[in-house]
Write a protein that holds these residues in place. Structure first.
Motif, mmCIF file in Angstrom:
data_model
loop_
_atom_site.group_PDB
_atom_site.id
_atom_site.type_symbol
_atom_site.label_atom_id
_atom_site.label_comp_id
_atom_site.label_asym_id
_atom_site.label_seq_id
_atom_site.Cartn_x
_atom_site.Cartn_y
_atom_site.Cartn_z
ATOM 1 N N ASP A 7 0.815 -1.207 0.000
ATOM 2 C CA ASP A 7 0.000 0.000 0.000
ATOM 3 C C ASP A 7 0.851 1.261 0.000
ATOM 4 O O ASP A 7 0.330 2.357 -0.081
ATOM 5 C CB ASP A 7 -0.958 0.006 1.203
ATOM 6 C CG ASP A 7 -0.248 -0.187 2.530
ATOM 7 O OD1 ASP A 7 -0.841 0.133 3.557
ATOM 8 O OD2 ASP A 7 0.899 -0.663 2.508
ATOM 9 N N LEU A 8 2.180 1.089 0.081
ATOM 10 C CA LEU A 8 3.071 2.245 -0.006
ATOM 11 C C LEU A 8 3.991 2.140 -1.212
ATOM 12 O O LEU A 8 5.032 2.775 -1.265
ATOM 13 C CB LEU A 8 3.916 2.341 1.276
ATOM 14 C CG LEU A 8 3.122 2.565 2.562
ATOM 15 C CD1 LEU A 8 4.067 2.587 3.749
ATOM 16 C CD2 LEU A 8 2.347 3.873 2.501
ATOM 17 N N GLY A 9 3.622 1.267 -2.153
ATOM 18 C CA GLY A 9 4.356 1.214 -3.420
ATOM 19 C C GLY A 9 5.428 0.159 -3.476
ATOM 20 O O GLY A 9 6.519 0.402 -3.953
ATOM 21 N N THR A 10 5.137 -1.037 -3.012
ATOM 22 C CA THR A 10 6.127 -2.113 -3.056
ATOM 23 C C THR A 10 6.539 -2.433 -4.477
ATOM 24 O O THR A 10 5.726 -2.460 -5.378
ATOM 25 C CB THR A 10 5.528 -3.394 -2.434
ATOM 26 O OG1 THR A 10 5.311 -3.135 -1.065
ATOM 27 C CG2 THR A 10 6.457 -4.568 -2.564
ATOM 28 N N ASN A 11 7.810 -2.738 -4.657
ATOM 29 C CA ASN A 11 8.298 -3.271 -5.924
ATOM 30 C C ASN A 11 9.335 -4.318 -5.612
ATOM 31 O O ASN A 11 10.518 -4.044 -5.536
ATOM 32 C CB ASN A 11 8.895 -2.166 -6.798
ATOM 33 C CG ASN A 11 9.352 -2.708 -8.136
ATOM 34 O OD1 ASN A 11 9.071 -3.848 -8.482
ATOM 35 N ND2 ASN A 11 10.053 -1.892 -8.884
ATOM 36 N N ALA A 12 8.866 -5.554 -5.383
ATOM 37 C CA ALA A 12 9.781 -6.622 -4.985
ATOM 38 C C ALA A 12 10.394 -7.335 -6.174
ATOM 39 O O ALA A 12 11.282 -8.134 -6.010
ATOM 40 C CB ALA A 12 9.032 -7.652 -4.122
ATOM 41 N N ARG A 13 9.912 -7.042 -7.374
ATOM 42 C CA ARG A 13 10.310 -7.837 -8.528
ATOM 43 C C ARG A 13 11.817 -7.823 -8.761
ATOM 44 O O ARG A 13 12.421 -8.814 -9.119
ATOM 45 C CB ARG A 13 9.579 -7.336 -9.776
ATOM 46 C CG ARG A 13 9.901 -8.094 -11.034
ATOM 47 C CD ARG A 13 8.917 -7.753 -12.136
ATOM 48 N NE ARG A 13 7.584 -8.186 -11.799
ATOM 49 C CZ ARG A 13 6.490 -7.653 -12.332
ATOM 50 N NH1 ARG A 13 6.585 -6.657 -13.196
ATOM 51 N NH2 ARG A 13 5.297 -8.105 -12.015
ATOM 52 N N ALA A 152 -1.024 -14.430 -10.792
ATOM 53 C CA ALA A 152 0.239 -14.065 -10.142
ATOM 54 C C ALA A 152 1.301 -15.137 -10.349
ATOM 55 O O ALA A 152 1.014 -16.337 -10.307
ATOM 56 C CB ALA A 152 0.005 -13.844 -8.651
ATOM 57 N N ARG A 153 2.512 -14.704 -10.557
ATOM 58 C CA ARG A 153 3.635 -15.626 -10.617
ATOM 59 C C ARG A 153 3.831 -16.290 -9.256
ATOM 60 O O ARG A 153 3.527 -15.711 -8.216
ATOM 61 C CB ARG A 153 4.918 -14.887 -11.005
ATOM 62 C CG ARG A 153 4.909 -14.339 -12.410
ATOM 63 C CD ARG A 153 6.106 -13.442 -12.637
ATOM 64 N NE ARG A 153 6.088 -12.291 -11.735
ATOM 65 C CZ ARG A 153 7.106 -11.446 -11.592
ATOM 66 N NH1 ARG A 153 8.222 -11.640 -12.258
ATOM 67 N NH2 ARG A 153 7.011 -10.413 -10.774
ATOM 68 N N GLN A 154 4.358 -17.487 -9.281
ATOM 69 C CA GLN A 154 4.670 -18.191 -8.053
ATOM 70 C C GLN A 154 6.180 -18.332 -7.910
ATOM 71 O O GLN A 154 6.917 -18.403 -8.894
ATOM 72 C CB GLN A 154 4.005 -19.570 -8.026
ATOM 73 C CG GLN A 154 2.490 -19.501 -7.990
ATOM 74 C CD GLN A 154 1.853 -20.867 -7.830
ATOM 75 O OE1 GLN A 154 1.636 -21.352 -6.726
ATOM 76 N NE2 GLN A 154 1.548 -21.503 -8.945
ATOM 77 N N ASP A 182 4.024 -13.959 -5.873
ATOM 78 C CA ASP A 182 4.766 -12.712 -5.896
ATOM 79 C C ASP A 182 3.844 -11.570 -5.452
ATOM 80 O O ASP A 182 2.784 -11.353 -6.047
ATOM 81 C CB ASP A 182 5.284 -12.475 -7.318
ATOM 82 C CG ASP A 182 6.139 -11.233 -7.437
ATOM 83 O OD1 ASP A 182 5.562 -10.128 -7.330
ATOM 84 O OD2 ASP A 182 7.351 -11.348 -7.651
ATOM 85 N N PHE A 183 4.228 -10.845 -4.408
ATOM 86 C CA PHE A 183 3.346 -9.822 -3.860
ATOM 87 C C PHE A 183 3.119 -8.681 -4.839
ATOM 88 O O PHE A 183 2.034 -8.093 -4.901
ATOM 89 C CB PHE A 183 3.903 -9.294 -2.536
ATOM 90 C CG PHE A 183 2.843 -9.017 -1.512
ATOM 91 C CD1 PHE A 183 2.739 -9.776 -0.361
ATOM 92 C CD2 PHE A 183 1.929 -8.001 -1.701
ATOM 93 C CE1 PHE A 183 1.742 -9.535 0.569
ATOM 94 C CE2 PHE A 183 0.929 -7.743 -0.778
ATOM 95 C CZ PHE A 183 0.835 -8.523 0.362
ATOM 96 N N GLY A 188 -1.925 -4.749 -5.509
ATOM 97 C CA GLY A 188 -2.718 -3.997 -4.547
ATOM 98 C C GLY A 188 -4.106 -4.554 -4.299
ATOM 99 O O GLY A 188 -4.892 -3.973 -3.545
ATOM 100 N N ARG A 189 -4.428 -5.701 -4.904
ATOM 101 C CA ARG A 189 -5.764 -6.288 -4.705
ATOM 102 C C ARG A 189 -5.889 -6.970 -3.348
ATOM 103 O O ARG A 189 -7.001 -7.268 -2.917
ATOM 104 C CB ARG A 189 -6.049 -7.313 -5.804
ATOM 105 C CG ARG A 189 -5.952 -6.772 -7.224
ATOM 106 C CD ARG A 189 -6.365 -7.839 -8.232
ATOM 107 N NE ARG A 189 -5.756 -7.591 -9.527
ATOM 108 C CZ ARG A 189 -5.979 -8.330 -10.601
ATOM 109 N NH1 ARG A 189 -6.810 -9.351 -10.512
ATOM 110 N NH2 ARG A 189 -5.391 -8.051 -11.755
#
Length: 267
Positions: A7-13, A152-154, A182-183, A188-189
């Protein structure tokens, strides 16, 4: 400390090796059946392994390294039916086993198995040097598509240590493999909520040191806490204030939402 959650703009990729999508798992060709065919095709087309990897990536929409092609050519890597069909189109050759026969349709599995990257080990308290994935093909496995988040990718992780041996209703033990989504792909859903079990990344020293661990979320008005569930008191929670200006040199982000736990029984 800098927090980076969905909710604050995650980008874990960028911190997880490439996890290719697969729209089903067609039949598999054994490496010994195709290595000579593929090697001959590359020679006939005067095509390098790197160029073949580039075209295969473009055609199938996932990332192939030259090292993966090298393993195909030497029979060290299984090739799926999708890859075989794409290779035949790239090389303008008939796939092995179809010579003199009518082309056969490759039927996707009804179970919708997808390719899952095994990203590595998760272990609380273990900061390690962040690896360079520039030319490294990740190990993969096949798992059913997640029924709740099929888009979503696993990604899979292997647990080390005892930081989650008291998780309820089922502990995660050393040697367990966790299958996650993958979050970032959740888009954001799925809002954060109490009790979520997630893979968390902490980085330090400008991103050169990295810790991956499994934690359970506790939400508070002024902070988010990522808790171990352990009989070992040395494991401590990661506490992150909801203050965008707070910074102690660490970066905390959620990489994945844990969905399943698996383990092979030794014999």
């Amino acid at each position: 400390m800098h927090i980076n959650v969905p909710d604050l703009g995650t980008n874990a990729r960028g911190h997880v090796p490439s996890m290719g999508r697969d729209i089903g798992t067609p039949e598999i060709y054994l490496p010994g059946m195709v290595k000579d065919w593929l090697g001959e095709g590359l020679k006939l087309r005067n095509m390098s392994q790197a160029e073949f990897a580039r075209q295969l990536s473009e055609k199938l929409g996932r990332n192939y390294m030259r090292t993966a092609v090298n393993k195909m050519v030497h029979g060290d890597r299984v090739i799926t039916g999708q890859e075989m069909i794409a290779a035949a189109e790239i090389l303008n050759m008939t796939a092995p086993g179809l010579s003199g026969a009518a082309p056969q349709e490759v039927t996707p599995s009804t179970e919708q198995l997808v390719s899952v990257v095994i990203a590595g080990k998760v272990e609380a308290g273990a900061f390690r040097a962040a690896p360079d994935y520039t030319d490294m093909e990740p190990e993969t496995m096949f798992e059913p598509r997640d029924p709740q988040f099929p888009w979503a990718r696993q990604v899979a992780f292997d647990l080390s240590g005892d930081s989650m041996n008291r998780l309820l209703p089922r502990p995660i033990l050393a040697g367990d493999r966790i299958i996650c989504v993958d979050f970032d792909d959740l888009g954001g859903r799925v809002p954060l909520r109490d009790g979520m079990v997630v893979v968390v990344e902490q980085t330090a020293d400008g991103g050169h040191l990295r810790e991956w661990s499994v934690k359970q979320i506790e939400l508070y008005d002024d902070r988010i806490e990522y808790h171990p569930r352990s009989t070992n008191p040395t494991h401590k929670p990661i506490i992150v204030a909801r203050d965008p200006d707070a910074d102690d040199g660490r970066n905390v982000r959620i990489l994945a939402l844990v969905r399943r736990i698996t383990n092979l029984v030794p014999f």
